[in-house]
Enzyme design. Structure first.
Site, mmCIF file in Angstrom:
data_model
loop_
_atom_site.group_PDB
_atom_site.id
_atom_site.type_symbol
_atom_site.label_atom_id
_atom_site.label_comp_id
_atom_site.label_asym_id
_atom_site.label_seq_id
_atom_site.Cartn_x
_atom_site.Cartn_y
_atom_site.Cartn_z
ATOM 1 N N GLY A 26 56.753 99.514 -23.561
ATOM 2 C CA GLY A 26 56.506 100.093 -22.431
ATOM 3 C C GLY A 26 55.583 101.253 -22.402
ATOM 4 O O GLY A 26 54.416 101.387 -23.113
ATOM 5 N N SER A 113 81.912 103.259 -15.179
ATOM 6 C CA SER A 113 83.186 103.928 -16.126
ATOM 7 C C SER A 113 82.493 105.282 -16.525
ATOM 8 O O SER A 113 81.039 105.258 -16.693
ATOM 9 C CB SER A 113 83.309 102.880 -16.932
ATOM 10 O OG SER A 113 82.288 102.623 -17.837
ATOM 11 N N TYR A 155 62.842 112.587 -10.116
ATOM 12 C CA TYR A 155 64.101 113.033 -9.670
ATOM 13 C C TYR A 155 64.909 113.898 -10.621
ATOM 14 O O TYR A 155 66.230 114.477 -10.315
ATOM 15 C CB TYR A 155 65.130 111.786 -9.288
ATOM 16 C CG TYR A 155 65.388 110.543 -10.293
ATOM 17 C CD1 TYR A 155 66.052 110.875 -11.706
ATOM 18 C CD2 TYR A 155 64.842 109.348 -10.159
ATOM 19 C CE1 TYR A 155 66.232 109.904 -12.518
ATOM 20 C CE2 TYR A 155 65.146 108.537 -11.217
ATOM 21 C CZ TYR A 155 65.713 108.749 -12.407
ATOM 22 O OH TYR A 155 66.026 107.692 -13.500
HETATM 23 C C1 HXC Z 1 77.543 99.223 -13.949
HETATM 24 C C2 HXC Z 1 77.159 98.716 -16.115
HETATM 25 C C3 HXC Z 1 76.414 98.135 -15.910
HETATM 26 C C4 HXC Z 1 75.717 97.951 -14.599
HETATM 27 C C5 HXC Z 1 76.399 98.361 -18.221
HETATM 28 N N1 HXC Z 1 77.403 98.863 -17.470
HETATM 29 N N2 HXC Z 1 75.325 97.619 -17.491
HETATM 30 N N3 HXC Z 1 77.949 99.301 -15.295
HETATM 31 N N4 HXC Z 1 76.422 98.375 -13.730
HETATM 32 N N5 HXC Z 1 74.497 97.435 -14.445
HETATM 33 C C6 HXC Z 1 78.613 99.612 -18.289
HETATM 34 C C7 HXC Z 1 79.244 98.460 -19.031
HETATM 35 O O1 HXC Z 1 80.251 97.896 -18.563
HETATM 36 C C8 HXC Z 1 79.781 99.497 -20.354
HETATM 37 O O2 HXC Z 1 80.790 100.164 -19.640
HETATM 38 C C9 HXC Z 1 78.877 100.519 -20.205
HETATM 39 O O3 HXC Z 1 77.922 100.383 -19.429
HETATM 40 C C10 HXC Z 1 78.076 100.316 -21.504
HETATM 41 O O4 HXC Z 1 77.695 98.946 -21.623
HETATM 42 P P1 HXC Z 1 76.987 98.288 -22.863
HETATM 43 O O5 HXC Z 1 77.374 96.961 -22.679
HETATM 44 O O6 HXC Z 1 77.560 99.073 -24.156
HETATM 45 O O7 HXC Z 1 75.667 98.653 -22.578
HETATM 46 P P2 HXC Z 1 74.273 97.716 -22.531
HETATM 47 O O8 HXC Z 1 74.509 97.299 -20.959
HETATM 48 O O9 HXC Z 1 74.331 96.952 -23.736
HETATM 49 O O10 HXC Z 1 73.182 98.783 -22.441
HETATM 50 C C11 HXC Z 1 72.995 99.762 -21.388
HETATM 51 C C12 HXC Z 1 71.816 100.402 -21.699
HETATM 52 C C13 HXC Z 1 70.701 99.193 -22.171
HETATM 53 C C14 HXC Z 1 72.113 101.295 -22.979
HETATM 54 C C15 HXC Z 1 71.081 101.176 -20.535
HETATM 55 O O11 HXC Z 1 70.260 98.660 -20.973
HETATM 56 C C16 HXC Z 1 69.515 99.863 -22.868
HETATM 57 O O12 HXC Z 1 69.557 99.707 -23.896
HETATM 58 N N6 HXC Z 1 68.388 100.355 -22.270
HETATM 59 C C17 HXC Z 1 67.261 100.802 -23.115
HETATM 60 C C18 HXC Z 1 65.824 100.522 -22.416
HETATM 61 C C19 HXC Z 1 66.022 101.109 -20.798
HETATM 62 O O13 HXC Z 1 67.102 101.279 -20.307
HETATM 63 N N7 HXC Z 1 64.683 101.333 -20.369
HETATM 64 C C20 HXC Z 1 64.575 101.781 -18.926
HETATM 65 C C21 HXC Z 1 64.194 103.083 -18.926
HETATM 66 S S1 HXC Z 1 63.597 103.346 -17.423
HETATM 67 P P3 HXC Z 1 82.479 99.517 -19.899
HETATM 68 O O14 HXC Z 1 83.447 100.842 -19.582
HETATM 69 O O15 HXC Z 1 82.751 98.543 -18.733
HETATM 70 O O16 HXC Z 1 82.871 99.278 -21.219
HETATM 71 C C22 HXC Z 1 63.655 104.798 -16.769
HETATM 72 C C23 HXC Z 1 62.798 105.284 -15.524
HETATM 73 C C24 HXC Z 1 63.161 106.031 -14.677
HETATM 74 O O17 HXC Z 1 64.185 105.615 -17.251
HETATM 75 C C25 HXC Z 1 62.361 106.323 -13.468
HETATM 76 C C26 HXC Z 1 61.652 104.882 -12.531
HETATM 77 C C27 HXC Z 1 60.663 105.284 -11.431
HETATM 78 P P1 NAP Z 2 61.263 100.945 -21.800
HETATM 79 O O1 NAP Z 2 60.293 100.235 -22.285
HETATM 80 O O2 NAP Z 2 62.561 100.365 -21.687
HETATM 81 O O3 NAP Z 2 61.415 102.168 -22.921
HETATM 82 C C1 NAP Z 2 62.648 102.939 -23.218
HETATM 83 C C2 NAP Z 2 62.433 102.896 -24.819
HETATM 84 O O4 NAP Z 2 63.620 103.732 -25.251
HETATM 85 C C3 NAP Z 2 62.575 101.270 -25.421
HETATM 86 O O5 NAP Z 2 61.497 101.387 -26.501
HETATM 87 C C4 NAP Z 2 63.869 101.452 -26.368
HETATM 88 O O6 NAP Z 2 63.971 100.805 -27.509
HETATM 89 C C5 NAP Z 2 64.157 102.965 -26.524
HETATM 90 N N1 NAP Z 2 65.724 103.356 -26.737
HETATM 91 C C6 NAP Z 2 66.549 103.361 -25.753
HETATM 92 N N2 NAP Z 2 67.768 103.696 -26.424
HETATM 93 C C7 NAP Z 2 67.381 104.184 -27.567
HETATM 94 C C8 NAP Z 2 68.258 104.855 -28.651
HETATM 95 N N3 NAP Z 2 69.419 104.832 -28.616
HETATM 96 N N4 NAP Z 2 67.476 105.212 -29.738
HETATM 97 C C9 NAP Z 2 65.959 105.131 -29.866
HETATM 98 N N5 NAP Z 2 65.269 104.390 -28.849
HETATM 99 C C10 NAP Z 2 65.992 104.204 -27.692
HETATM 100 O O7 NAP Z 2 60.928 101.713 -20.575
HETATM 101 P P2 NAP Z 2 59.753 102.632 -19.997
HETATM 102 O O8 NAP Z 2 59.596 102.399 -18.593
HETATM 103 O O9 NAP Z 2 58.363 102.579 -20.903
HETATM 104 O O10 NAP Z 2 60.257 104.176 -20.127
HETATM 105 C C11 NAP Z 2 59.643 105.069 -21.091
HETATM 106 C C12 NAP Z 2 60.145 106.505 -20.584
HETATM 107 O O11 NAP Z 2 59.457 106.644 -19.288
HETATM 108 C C13 NAP Z 2 61.468 106.713 -20.348
HETATM 109 O O12 NAP Z 2 61.855 108.173 -20.746
HETATM 110 C C14 NAP Z 2 61.783 106.543 -18.835
HETATM 111 O O13 NAP Z 2 62.762 107.475 -18.351
HETATM 112 C C15 NAP Z 2 60.340 107.145 -18.397
HETATM 113 N N6 NAP Z 2 60.065 106.917 -17.051
HETATM 114 C C16 NAP Z 2 59.624 105.652 -16.929
HETATM 115 C C17 NAP Z 2 59.237 105.332 -15.533
HETATM 116 C C18 NAP Z 2 58.419 103.843 -15.286
HETATM 117 O O14 NAP Z 2 58.378 103.841 -14.088
HETATM 118 N N7 NAP Z 2 58.243 103.210 -16.081
HETATM 119 C C19 NAP Z 2 58.985 106.389 -14.574
HETATM 120 C C20 NAP Z 2 59.550 107.517 -14.763
HETATM 121 C C21 NAP Z 2 59.832 107.940 -16.202
HETATM 122 P P3 NAP Z 2 65.101 99.986 -28.225
HETATM 123 O O15 NAP Z 2 65.788 99.375 -27.149
HETATM 124 O O16 NAP Z 2 64.359 99.149 -29.361
HETATM 125 O O17 NAP Z 2 65.856 100.923 -28.832
#
Ligand code: HXC
Ligand code: NAP
Length: 292
Positions: A26, A113, A155
């Site tokens: 990303g 949760s 936000y």
């Molecule tokens: C409600 C949920 C859920 C959902 C997971 N959980 N998904 N609850 N709705 N959709 C709950 C599970 O039931 C569990 O709780 C707890 O969260 C942890 O679940 P895990 O299975 O352990 O986690 P997992 O789903 O594997 O990981 C969640 C995550 C994963 C860590 C957020 O998606 C991840 O690794 N993401 C990294 C990359 C990412 O998110 N990128 C986006 C960033 S974008 P319980 O109690 O049931 O066990 C961003 C942009 C911002 O920040 C602004 C944009 C404009």
């Molecule tokens: P993304 O590709 O999902 O990036 C998130 C990265 O975080 C992944 O590379 C993921 O890699 C890493 N990560 C997650 N959990 C981690 C952990 N425990 N330790 C180390 N690395 C971890 O999404 P993105 O859109 O590029 O987001 C990048 C940043 O921009 C984030 O801070 C997000 O909040 C911010 N942002 C994005 C947007 C948008 O429109 N895209 C808007 C506002 C802000 P692994 O899963 O391999 O760990």
């Protein structure tokens, strides 16, 4: 000149080593690629080593630069300490930290949760704290000037429903940015943040704009400039903030969102929906009321 073009032509990040968390995918990948083009050694880190290694070799192929891939879960202090050690082993020094790793998903808050809430806080807030403390203490001990850039969201300031754990965590990161910008200025460590609006990435879109909601959200319509961000636009800004050209910038949060958050904030912005011909009738009515 196009907004989607690289801004700097010279190697403005030459002799710098920058660590980018979440650098394998990303926006982190896009910023890392541009830092490398500008001459920096870049360390990309996240939990998935295979993803990082693939990205590292693709960036090197594109830029010819040095990219080190290190597996690190930012929630774990030992991992972060090992990240610092491996960076120093490979490049001898480190000058910049880009806290970009994040986790997020949309959900009504009452469905979460404590574990679900905590997992986001841990990645975003605790992860940023772990990296900042570990690298910061190293810089203070070595008397090395450095810069930290934190990726937050709009936000972080306004708050937002349906992403409350992320809003809490990003708000905390923003508070840390502004606090340490002052406290650690004496060590010549700068802190800034960027608050991006929507920049499409697979990671964010899968979790924030899932298929069943795509038509309902219509992000472009919420943005005064009627388009989403291009990765290069964000990379240009990040490269500037990381560079020595930004040496006097400290404690700033820069929004890059096409005016999205203000669109929601301005009381009368909804009048955009009023068609032109209707304004004639409205104007006539207002004028006719004068003095009554
Ligand atoms: C409600 C949920 C859920 C959902 C997971 N959980 N998904 N609850 N709705 N959709 C709950 C599970 O039931 C569990 O709780 C707890 O969260 C942890 O679940 P895990 O299975 O352990 O986690 P997992 O789903 O594997 O990981 C969640 C995550 C994963 C860590 C957020 O998606 C991840 O690794 N993401 C990294 C990359 C990412 O998110 N990128 C986006 C960033 S974008 P319980 O109690 O049931 O066990 C961003 C942009 C911002 O920040 C602004 C944009 C404009
Ligand atoms: P993304 O590709 O999902 O990036 C998130 C990265 O975080 C992944 O590379 C993921 O890699 C890493 N990560 C997650 N959990 C981690 C952990 N425990 N330790 C180390 N690395 C971890 O999404 P993105 O859109 O590029 O987001 C990048 C940043 O921009 C984030 O801070 C997000 O909040 C911010 N942002 C994005 C947007 C948008 O429109 N895209 C808007 C506002 C802000 P692994 O899963 O391999 O760990």
């Amino acid at each position: 000149m196009q907004y989607s073009e690289p801004m700097f032509k010279d190697k403005v990040l030459k002799n710098k080593t920058i660590v980018v968390t979440g650098g394998g995918t990303g926006l982190g990948r896009s910023m890392s690629t541009y830092f490398s083009k500008l001459g920096a050694n870049v360390v990309i880190t996240s939990r998935k080593l295979e993803v990082l290694q693939k990205t590292a070799s693709e960036i090197t192929e594109e830029t010819g630069g040095n990219i080190l891939a290190v597996a690190c879960d930012v929630r774990k202090e030992d991992d972060v300490q090992a990240l610092l050690s491996q960076t120093l082993e490979e490049f001898g020094t480190v000058n910049g930290l880009l806290n970009n790793a994040a986790g997020n998903f949309i959900s009504p808050t009452e469905r979460l949760s404590p574990k679900a809430f905590g997992i986001i806080l841990d990645i975003v807030l605790k992860g940023t704290i772990n990296c900042t403390l570990t690298f910061g203490k190293h810089w203070i001990e070595k008397k090395s000037p450095a810069t930290v850039l934190n990726i937050v969201t709009t936000y972080a300031t306004t708050g937002s429903g349906f992403v409350v754990p992320s809003a809490c965590a990003k708000g905390g990161v923003l508070a840390m940015t502004r606090s340490l910008a002052v406290e650690w200025a004496k060590y010549n460590i700068r802190f800034n943040a960027i608050a991006p609006g929507p920049f499409p990435t697979k990671g964010a879109w899968e979790r924030l704009v899932p298929q069943p909601l795509k038509d309902k959200i219509a992000l472009e319509k919420r943005i005064p400039l009627k388009r989403m961000g291009e990765h290069q636009e964000l990379a240009n800004l990040a490269a500037y903030v990381m560079s020595d050209f930004a040496s006097y910038m400290n404690g700033e949060v820069i929004t890059i969102d096409g005016g999205e958050w203000l669109q929601g904030a301005g009381q009368f912005n909804g009048l955009e929906a009023v068609p032109d011909p209707m304004w004639d009738a409205i104007e006539q009515y207002i004028r006719s009321q004068k003095g009554s």
